[in-house]
Design a protein around this motif. Structure first.
Motif, PDB file in Angstrom:
ATOM      1  N   ILE A  65       0.866  -1.183   0.000  1.00 20.76           N
ATOM      2  CA  ILE A  65       0.000   0.000   0.000  1.00 20.76           C
ATOM      3  C   ILE A  65       0.904   1.235   0.000  1.00 20.76           C
ATOM      4  O   ILE A  65       1.659   1.459   0.947  1.00 20.76           O
ATOM      5  CB  ILE A  65      -0.906   0.025   1.253  1.00 20.76           C
ATOM      6  CG1 ILE A  65      -1.672  -1.294   1.409  1.00 20.76           C
ATOM      7  CG2 ILE A  65      -1.843   1.224   1.213  1.00 20.76           C
ATOM      8  CD1 ILE A  65      -2.681  -1.566   0.327  1.00 20.76           C
ATOM      9  N   VAL A  66       0.842   2.014  -1.050  1.00 27.81           N
ATOM     10  CA  VAL A  66       1.663   3.228  -1.124  1.00 27.81           C
ATOM     11  C   VAL A  66       1.005   4.302  -0.263  1.00 27.81           C
ATOM     12  O   VAL A  66      -0.198   4.581  -0.391  1.00 27.81           O
ATOM     13  CB  VAL A  66       1.806   3.713  -2.578  1.00 27.81           C
ATOM     14  CG1 VAL A  66       2.639   4.997  -2.627  1.00 27.81           C
ATOM     15  CG2 VAL A  66       2.451   2.633  -3.434  1.00 27.81           C
ATOM     16  N   GLY A  67       1.797   4.877   0.646  1.00 27.98           N
ATOM     17  CA  GLY A  67       1.239   5.890   1.540  1.00 27.98           C
ATOM     18  C   GLY A  67       2.323   6.562   2.351  1.00 27.98           C
ATOM     19  O   GLY A  67       3.519   6.410   2.072  1.00 27.98           O
ATOM     20  N   PRO A  72      -2.502  12.998   6.376  1.00 26.34           N
ATOM     21  CA  PRO A  72      -3.818  12.580   6.878  1.00 26.34           C
ATOM     22  C   PRO A  72      -4.299  11.316   6.181  1.00 26.34           C
ATOM     23  O   PRO A  72      -4.080  11.145   4.970  1.00 26.34           O
ATOM     24  CB  PRO A  72      -4.716  13.777   6.535  1.00 26.34           C
ATOM     25  CG  PRO A  72      -3.784  14.945   6.418  1.00 26.34           C
ATOM     26  CD  PRO A  72      -2.500  14.390   5.869  1.00 26.34           C
ATOM     27  N   CYS A  73      -4.932  10.428   6.961  1.00 33.38           N
ATOM     28  CA  CYS A  73      -5.436   9.141   6.435  1.00 33.38           C
ATOM     29  C   CYS A  73      -4.312   8.312   5.817  1.00 33.38           C
ATOM     30  O   CYS A  73      -4.556   7.407   5.003  1.00 33.38           O
ATOM     31  CB  CYS A  73      -6.560   9.346   5.428  1.00 33.38           C
ATOM     32  SG  CYS A  73      -7.970  10.254   6.098  1.00 33.38           S
ATOM     33  N   LEU A  74      -3.084   8.650   6.172  1.00 27.36           N
ATOM     34  CA  LEU A  74      -1.874   7.936   5.727  1.00 27.36           C
ATOM     35  C   LEU A  74      -1.689   8.003   4.211  1.00 27.36           C
ATOM     36  O   LEU A  74      -0.946   7.201   3.636  1.00 27.36           O
ATOM     37  CB  LEU A  74      -1.898   6.477   6.198  1.00 27.36           C
ATOM     38  CG  LEU A  74      -2.242   6.243   7.684  1.00 27.36           C
ATOM     39  CD1 LEU A  74      -2.070   4.791   8.056  1.00 27.36           C
ATOM     40  CD2 LEU A  74      -1.442   7.150   8.603  1.00 27.36           C
ATOM     41  N   ALA A  75      -2.374   8.940   3.563  1.00 29.76           N
ATOM     42  CA  ALA A  75      -2.273   9.147   2.104  1.00 29.76           C
ATOM     43  C   ALA A  75      -2.630   7.880   1.328  1.00 29.76           C
ATOM     44  O   ALA A  75      -2.098   7.626   0.247  1.00 29.76           O
ATOM     45  CB  ALA A  75      -0.869   9.644   1.725  1.00 29.76           C
ATOM     46  N   ASN A 117      -1.284  10.393  13.278  1.00 29.35           N
ATOM     47  CA  ASN A 117      -2.065  10.024  12.093  1.00 29.35           C
ATOM     48  C   ASN A 117      -2.410   8.535  12.091  1.00 29.35           C
ATOM     49  O   ASN A 117      -3.532   8.154  11.746  1.00 29.35           O
ATOM     50  CB  ASN A 117      -1.292  10.381  10.814  1.00 29.35           C
ATOM     51  CG  ASN A 117      -1.208  11.876  10.578  1.00 29.35           C
ATOM     52  OD1 ASN A 117      -2.067  12.639  11.020  1.00 29.35           O
ATOM     53  ND2 ASN A 117      -0.168  12.310   9.886  1.00 29.35           N
ATOM     54  N   VAL A 118      -1.442   7.709  12.475  1.00 31.59           N
ATOM     55  CA  VAL A 118      -1.700   6.267  12.536  1.00 31.59           C
ATOM     56  C   VAL A 118      -2.757   5.980  13.601  1.00 31.59           C
ATOM     57  O   VAL A 118      -3.669   5.175  13.389  1.00 31.59           O
ATOM     58  CB  VAL A 118      -0.400   5.475  12.819  1.00 31.59           C
ATOM     59  CG1 VAL A 118      -0.714   3.981  13.005  1.00 31.59           C
ATOM     60  CG2 VAL A 118       0.601   5.649  11.683  1.00 31.59           C
ATOM     61  N   ASN A 119      -2.647   6.645  14.752  1.00 33.71           N
ATOM     62  CA  ASN A 119      -3.647   6.461  15.813  1.00 33.71           C
ATOM     63  C   ASN A 119      -5.059   6.755  15.313  1.00 33.71           C
ATOM     64  O   ASN A 119      -6.002   5.997  15.574  1.00 33.71           O
ATOM     65  CB  ASN A 119      -3.347   7.387  16.994  1.00 33.71           C
ATOM     66  CG  ASN A 119      -2.131   6.958  17.791  1.00 33.71           C
ATOM     67  OD1 ASN A 119      -1.565   5.889  17.560  1.00 33.71           O
ATOM     68  ND2 ASN A 119      -1.718   7.790  18.736  1.00 33.71           N
ATOM     69  N   GLU A 120      -5.202   7.883  14.616  1.00 34.41           N
ATOM     70  CA  GLU A 120      -6.526   8.268  14.115  1.00 34.41           C
ATOM     71  C   GLU A 120      -7.049   7.255  13.103  1.00 34.41           C
ATOM     72  O   GLU A 120      -8.243   6.935  13.080  1.00 34.41           O
ATOM     73  CB  GLU A 120      -6.460   9.669  13.488  1.00 34.41           C
ATOM     74  CG  GLU A 120      -6.290  10.791  14.498  1.00 34.41           C
ATOM     75  CD  GLU A 120      -7.398  10.794  15.542  1.00 34.41           C
ATOM     76  OE1 GLU A 120      -8.590  10.735  15.165  1.00 34.41           O
ATOM     77  OE2 GLU A 120      -7.074  10.819  16.753  1.00 34.41           O
TER      78      GLU A 120
END
Length: 365
Positions: A65-67, A72-75, A117-120
């Motif tokens: 998964i590219v991100g 935000p939302c880990l792209a 960001n990961v937490n959210e």
């Protein structure tokens, strides 16, 4: 369908080794998802192909998964978000800047903002069984004495920005324990595999080997400071085996674990053990650490010796990690931290084989 395992920090060494261990331990593994930065996709594909071949996996099992954790939302694309929402049951967050000399701004963006960001993102997963966060035992900063897994106390200060931002990130993850099943892993200083010595970079404890290797031409090699502080070194195989096991242990939800050596050696002992194995010599005399730090403020000397000046702070820090909770919860698994002395021969052999390989050079700034 089986469990869906999501990892940040791929294709990093600890992450790719942990994925292998998770696959070995899970008969009902459904899918492996790895979050990869755009500029790391080529390397990630090569590593994923190696894992697929090694374990005879169906190619549809492993998903890149590219991100980017700093976005935000880990792209992650909307289409992939929908798949992950349905299938992810376990999240392993390993992505971070691990450099002791990292500038504050970079460490803040990756270690703190990235973890937020990961937490959210994790909070919105409807099928989450466990969120495993990789912290560090050194979130304790300059606190000394006996330091416990059950505590997260603001220290009086930090030795570097790495410690400080990892502490701030762990504070964020700690708050999630009220909402979702979280397990926090605090490793000590990571070294290579206890049986093979394998690692992909010579940082952390290897700075002593770099130092000894550069000065081996001298008739007498001094020790660095008195070396009375304990230095907690743990092999990567212990960390990945323990983490994989604890990620599946119901009793581990809501807990924090010191994956540290219950019986660490003093800095002077480690120095002597390494010198004996590498050079068959004993240290003679001593360079005070204040003098050593002054020398290492000179960039060409740092590059020649292969030593970061920040490393020397751990030679004088007087803290010890209590790991009773980890030892207790791992007991039934038979997983335990090997004695440092037992792994010194493969550690040294691997170092001597690879020390002139450019891909193993640490960044000295």
């Amino acid at each position: 369908m089986g469990n869906g395992f999501f990892f940040t920090g791929f294709p990093g060494f600890i992450c790719n080794q942990l994925i292998r261990e998770v696959i070995k331990n899970n008969q009902l593994i459904g899918s492996v998802f790895v979050l990869v930065l755009p500029n790391m996709v080529k390397r990630a594909k090569k590593e994923s192909e190696a894992i697929i071949a090694e374990y005879g996996l169906d190619e549809s099992t492993f998903h890149i998964i590219v991100g980017d954790i700093t976005k935000p939302c880990l792209a992650i694309t909307d289409e992939e978000q929908e798949i992950l929402q349905q299938r992810v049951t376990h999240v392993f967050h390993l992505a971070a800047i691990y450099d002791l000399a990292v500038p504050r701004e970079i460490a803040q963006i990756v270690n703190v903002n990235g973890t937020e960001n990961v937490n959210e993102w994790v909070r919105r997963l409807p099928n989450l069984n466990r969120y495993i966060y990789f912290s560090t035992a050194y979130v304790v900063g300059n606190s000394e004495g006996t330091l416990y897994e059950t505590e997260l106390i603001t220290p009086p200060g930090f030795k570097n920005h790495y410690e400080q931002t990892k502490y701030e990130a762990e504070v964020l993850v700690e708050t999630l324990k009220k909402e979702i099943p979280v397990t926090i892993i605090r490793p000590g200083i990571v070294k290579g595999h206890s049986d093979t010595g394998e690692t992909i970079k010579f940082d952390g404890p290897y700075f002593i080997m770099n130092f000894l290797d550069r000065l081996k031409f001298l008739p007498l090699i001094p020790r660095l400071g008195k070396g009375e502080a304990y230095v907690n070194l743990v092999p990567i195989d212990y960390i990945i085996q323990a983490t994989a096991y604890l990620s599946q242990l119901d009793n581990a939800a809501g807990k924090t674990y010191h994956l540290t050596d219950p019986h660490p050696y003093r800095a002077s002992e480690i120095y002597e053990i390494m010198m004996k194995e590498m050079l068959n010599k004993q240290p003679k005399g001593m360079i005070p650490l204040t003098v050593g730090k002054w020398f290492l403020s000179i960039k060409p000397l740092r590059k020649f010796l292969g030593v970061e000046k920040e490393e020397l702070d751990y030679f004088t820090w007087r803290g010890q990690f209590d790991c009773t909770q980890a030892v207790t919860d791992l007991r039934e698994s038979g997983i335990a931290c090997p004695d440092f002395k037992d792994g010194i021969k493969p550690m040294t052999e691997f170092y001597l084989q690879q020390k002139d390989n450019p891909t193993f050079h640490i960044k000295i700034i």
